[in-house]
Motif scaffolding. Structure first.
Motif, mmCIF file in Angstrom:
data_model
loop_
_atom_site.group_PDB
_atom_site.id
_atom_site.type_symbol
_atom_site.label_atom_id
_atom_site.label_comp_id
_atom_site.label_asym_id
_atom_site.label_seq_id
_atom_site.Cartn_x
_atom_site.Cartn_y
_atom_site.Cartn_z
ATOM 1 N N PRO A 10 8.320 1.574 -9.631
ATOM 2 C CA PRO A 10 8.314 2.884 -8.977
ATOM 3 C C PRO A 10 7.028 3.664 -9.260
ATOM 4 C CG PRO A 10 10.404 2.471 -10.053
ATOM 5 C CD PRO A 10 9.464 1.398 -10.522
ATOM 6 N N ARG A 11 6.521 4.325 -8.254
ATOM 7 C CA ARG A 11 5.362 5.215 -8.406
ATOM 8 C C ARG A 11 5.898 6.629 -8.542
ATOM 9 N NH1 ARG A 11 4.487 0.080 -5.871
ATOM 10 N NH2 ARG A 11 2.267 -0.390 -5.999
ATOM 11 N N LEU A 12 5.811 7.181 -9.724
ATOM 12 C CA LEU A 12 6.438 8.465 -10.019
ATOM 13 C C LEU A 12 5.480 9.342 -10.800
ATOM 14 C CD1 LEU A 12 8.998 10.290 -10.197
ATOM 15 C CD2 LEU A 12 9.632 9.012 -12.244
ATOM 16 N N MET A 13 5.350 10.608 -10.385
ATOM 17 C CA MET A 13 4.559 11.582 -11.139
ATOM 18 C C MET A 13 5.358 12.867 -11.270
ATOM 19 S SD MET A 13 1.676 12.881 -8.389
ATOM 20 C CE MET A 13 1.279 14.434 -9.206
ATOM 21 N N TRP B 23 -4.276 8.299 -9.394
ATOM 22 C CA TRP B 23 -3.201 7.683 -10.148
ATOM 23 C C TRP B 23 -2.490 6.562 -9.395
ATOM 24 C CZ3 TRP B 23 -1.069 13.113 -11.833
ATOM 25 C CH2 TRP B 23 -1.794 13.571 -12.941
ATOM 26 N N PHE B 24 -2.511 6.627 -8.047
ATOM 27 C CA PHE B 24 -1.684 5.673 -7.291
ATOM 28 C C PHE B 24 -2.430 4.936 -6.186
ATOM 29 C CE2 PHE B 24 1.090 9.066 -8.871
ATOM 30 C CZ PHE B 24 1.915 8.301 -9.691
ATOM 31 N N GLY B 25 -3.733 5.170 -6.031
ATOM 32 C CA GLY B 25 -4.487 4.396 -5.062
ATOM 33 C C GLY B 25 -4.874 5.176 -3.840
ATOM 34 N N MET C 128 0.846 -1.204 0.000
ATOM 35 C CA MET C 128 0.000 0.000 0.000
ATOM 36 C C MET C 128 0.879 1.250 0.000
ATOM 37 S SD MET C 128 -2.813 1.292 2.810
ATOM 38 C CE MET C 128 -4.015 0.063 2.330
ATOM 39 N N ILE C 129 0.505 2.277 -0.801
ATOM 40 C CA ILE C 129 1.237 3.538 -0.814
ATOM 41 C C ILE C 129 0.900 4.307 0.454
ATOM 42 C CG2 ILE C 129 1.746 5.607 -2.142
ATOM 43 C CD1 ILE C 129 2.366 2.972 -3.547
ATOM 44 N N THR C 130 1.923 4.715 1.196
ATOM 45 C CA THR C 130 1.669 5.368 2.474
ATOM 46 C C THR C 130 2.271 6.755 2.596
ATOM 47 O OG1 THR C 130 3.633 4.352 3.439
ATOM 48 C CG2 THR C 130 1.538 3.159 3.673
ATOM 49 N N LYS C 131 3.160 7.148 1.679
ATOM 50 C CA LYS C 131 3.792 8.452 1.835
ATOM 51 C C LYS C 131 4.165 9.035 0.475
ATOM 52 C CE LYS C 131 7.124 6.860 4.329
ATOM 53 N NZ LYS C 131 8.354 6.754 5.140
ATOM 54 N N THR D 154 5.999 4.446 -1.512
ATOM 55 C CA THR D 154 6.168 5.883 -1.712
ATOM 56 C C THR D 154 5.804 6.308 -3.124
ATOM 57 O OG1 THR D 154 7.996 5.838 -0.132
ATOM 58 C CG2 THR D 154 7.788 7.806 -1.491
ATOM 59 N N VAL D 155 5.115 7.431 -3.238
ATOM 60 C CA VAL D 155 4.924 8.133 -4.505
ATOM 61 C C VAL D 155 5.935 9.269 -4.575
ATOM 62 C CG1 VAL D 155 3.389 9.591 -5.879
ATOM 63 C CG2 VAL D 155 2.472 7.609 -4.684
ATOM 64 N N VAL D 156 6.723 9.309 -5.631
ATOM 65 C CA VAL D 156 7.679 10.386 -5.824
ATOM 66 C C VAL D 156 7.042 11.442 -6.716
ATOM 67 C CG1 VAL D 156 9.915 11.057 -6.774
ATOM 68 C CG2 VAL D 156 9.678 8.894 -5.537
#
Length: 355
Positions: free
Chosen positions: A90-93, A348-350, A1-4, A66-68
Motif C-alpha cells: 500500500p502507498r500511504l502517507m 515519496w511515491f513516484g 504506476m500510481i495514477t490517483k 492509488t496513494v492514500v
C-alpha cells in the motif's frame, strides 16, 4: 504506476448533491486536497459518484494505482492492514493537521509515533512537524525513528478570497474559533471583552459549530445584548465578507498546530491580539507588537485595537518590513501549500501520480 489519490478523513460529510459540507478545519482541508489532486477519491460510504470526485469504501481502493492520504493519522496502520491483503504494497502517507497534544494518552501518543515513523508524514506547519519528530523520537525505537520521513509547509490561504474593507460603525471583535472547548479558553476571551466593553462601545461576534451552539458557555455568551452568537456562515464568500468588517480579534487558545483562521483574519485587515506562546509566534513576523502575557495586557491591547486600529496597523506593518499583507502572501500562500504537497507525493511515491 500510481495514477490517483484517495483521501481518508472519517469525519468528512458529503451532502445529497455530492459536495463535502462543513466549515470545520477538517472539511475545509478535504475540499482543498480534492482541488489540489483533481480526479481524486474520498474514502467513505459508497461507492458513489460525487461533484468532481468518487466516494468509495476503503476496501475498494486499488493499492497498486492509488496513494492514500490519511488525515486520520492514528488509524494509518489499520488502513495499511486493510489494503495489504490485495497483494501490493500500500502507498500511504499521513497528513498531520492537528497538534500532537490533541491525543495525550500514552497509548494514543505511541500510536501516533508509530504511524509517523512507518509512513511518510506531511504536516501543516513547521511547528507540527517538529512536534511529530519529538513524538517519534520519544515513543519509537531508534531504527524506526531514523527512517521517519517528515515534511511540512504552512497551510496558507487563497489570496483572491480577501475582500475590500468595510469598517463597521461600532468596532467589531471576533471570537476566532468555531468551538468553545477548553483549549480555546473561551472564558478568558469573554472576561477580556467584557472589560473592554465597559470602557468603550464594541460588538462581539462568535460563529460556532452547531455542536457547540447549545453549550452552556455559548448560551452565556449570547445573553450579552452586545454579543451575537450564531452558526457558521453558509458560504465561503459569506465568511470572507464577515471578516472584511471585523475590526479586531482576540486569540486565547493554549495550543494550535497552525492557526488558519487567525491568518485569514489578519489578511482581511482585522487587528490580531495574540497570547505570548510559541504557536502564535510561529505564525507572525518576529517583531509583531501585539502579544499579551496576562488578561490585563490582553485588555489593554484589545482596547487599543478597537479605539486606534489605524495606529495598530502602522505598528503591525512596520514589524513586517512595511506590509503585513505582503509578508502573509510570502509566508502563508495557498500556492506554496499546493506545490509542496504535490512535490512530496511525487518524491515519496513516484512521478506517475496524476495531479
Amino acid at each position: 504506476m500510481i495514477t490517483k489519490v484517495a483521501i481518508k478523513h472519517d469525519a468528512a460529510l458529503v451532502d445529497g448533491s455530492g459536495h463535502v459540507v462543513g466549515h470545520d478545519a477538517g472539511s475545509t482541508l478535504v475540499r482543498r486536497l480534492l482541488r489540489v489532486f483533481p480526479g481524486s477519491e474520498l474514502i467513505g460510504p459508497g461507492p458513489r459518484r460525487c461533484a468532481g470526485f468518487d466516494l468509495i469504501p476503503l476496501e475498494f481502493v486499488d493499492p497498486v494505482t492509488t496513494v492514500v492520504i490519511s488525515m486520520d493519522v492514528l488509524d494509518s496502520v489499520d488502513v495499511w492492514r486493510t489494503l495489504r491483503p490485495a497483494g501490493a504494497e500500500p502507498r500511504l502517507m499521513n497528513f498531520l493537521w492537528w497538534p500532537t497534544t490533541t491525543y495525550p494518552h500514552p497509548v494514543e501518543q505511541a500510536a501516533l509515533a508509530l504511524s509517523c515513523a512507518l509512513f511518510p508524514t506531511f504536516a501543516n506547519s513547521e511547528r507540527t512537524a517538529n512536534e511529530a519528530r519529538e513524538v517519534v523520537s520519544r515513543w519509537t525505537v531508534q531504527p524506526l525513528a531514523e527512517k521517519a520521513r517528515l515534511a511540512w509547509v504552512n497551510l496558507g490561504f487563497r489570496l483572491e478570497h480577501v475582500r475590500p474593507r468595510h469598517e463597521p460603525p461600532v468596532p467589531l471583535v471576533l471570537y476566532p474559533a468555531i468551538y468553545v472547548s477548553e483549549r480555546k479558553q473561551p472564558r478568558l476571551f469573554l472576561e477580556v471583552v467584557e472589560r473592554v466593553r465597559e470602557r468603550t462601545p464594541i460588538r462581539v461576534e462568535a460563529r460556532l459549530h452547531e455542536s457547540h451552539l447549545v453549550s452552556e458557555l455559548a448560551m452565556r455568551m449570547s445573553s450579552r445584548e452586545w454579543m451575537w452568537v450564531g452558526p457558521l456562515t453558509a458560504t465561503r464568500d459569506g465568511y470572507w465578507d464577515a471578516l472584511s468588517r471585523t475590526t479586531a480579534f482576540l486569540a486565547t487558545a493554549t495550543e494550535e498546530s497552525y492557526g488558519l483562521e487567525y491568518v485569514e483574519a489578519l489578511a482581511a485587515g482585522a487587528v490580531g491580539i495574540f497570547p505570548d506562546l510559541p504557536w502564535a509566534h510561529a505564525l507572525l513576523p518576529s517583531g509583531y507588537p501585539l502579544f499579551y502575557r496576562s488578561p490585563a495586557e490582553a485588555e489593554e491591547q484589545l482596547y487599543r485595537a478597537v479605539t486606534d486600529p489605524v495606529g495598530c496597523w502602522r505598528d503591525i506593518d512596520a514589524s513586517a518590513g512595511g506590509s503585513l499583507a505582503r509578508w502573509l502572501r510570502d509566508q502563508h500562500s495557498d500556492d506554496l501549500f499546493e506545490k509542496a504537497i504535490t512535490d512530496r507525493v511525487h518524491e515519496w511515491f513516484g512521478v506517475g501520480v496524476a495531479v
